[in-house]
Design a protein around this motif. Structure first.
Motif, short mmCIF file in Angstrom:
data_model
loop_
_atom_site.label_atom_id
_atom_site.label_comp_id
_atom_site.label_asym_id
_atom_site.label_seq_id
_atom_site.Cartn_x
_atom_site.Cartn_y
_atom_site.Cartn_z
N LYS A 30 30.82 77.72 50.14
CA LYS A 30 29.50 79.21 50.17
C LYS A 30 28.81 78.26 51.13
O LYS A 30 27.44 79.47 50.64
N MET A 91 22.93 84.80 49.53
CA MET A 91 24.26 84.35 49.57
C MET A 91 24.69 84.23 51.48
O MET A 91 25.30 84.77 51.87
N SER A 93 26.97 82.45 53.11
CA SER A 93 27.79 81.54 53.13
C SER A 93 27.95 82.75 54.59
O SER A 93 28.41 83.69 54.58
N GLU A 96 33.34 85.34 53.70
CA GLU A 96 34.18 85.77 51.90
C GLU A 96 35.55 85.65 51.27
O GLU A 96 36.37 85.96 52.27
#
Length: 100
Positions: A30, A91, A93, A96
């Motif tokens: 992540k 987010m 990362s 995904e």
């Protein structure tokens, strides 16, 4: 679902500070350690990490000394309140695993 009580919990009692939230699995893939540099550039900002996973212990070390609150796993109304009560959802990362 915005909640002043949830915001206070996630900001460690500092609800007027800018609040970032990550919600998801705490895994190495992540790229959550990237958030250390974000917090270093935003000294008033706080980060709430909602979720659980195998990378938590490493994150506690990597993000140590910064305004970070580990909230643990949440579901239902509590999770909705967490999403709604922060200023920014992050987010970091680069991919995904759900195929997005």
């Amino acid at each position: 679902f915005r909640s002043s009580e949830m915001r206070s919990r996630m900001s460690d009692g500092n609800p007027n500070d800018p609040l970032l939230v990550y919600i998801g699995r705490l895994g190495a893939e992540k790229n959550l350690t990237l958030l250390a540099s974000v917090l270093d550039r935003l000294p008033r900002a706080r980060l709430a990490l909602v979720g659980a996973g195998p990378f938590r212990e490493d994150l506690e070390k990597e993000l140590g000394g910064r305004k970070v609150k580990f909230m643990g796993q949440m579901v239902g109304t509590e999770l909705s309140e967490a999403f709604a009560s922060a200023d920014v959802f992050v987010m970091p990362s680069e991919s995904e695993t759900l195929g997005f």
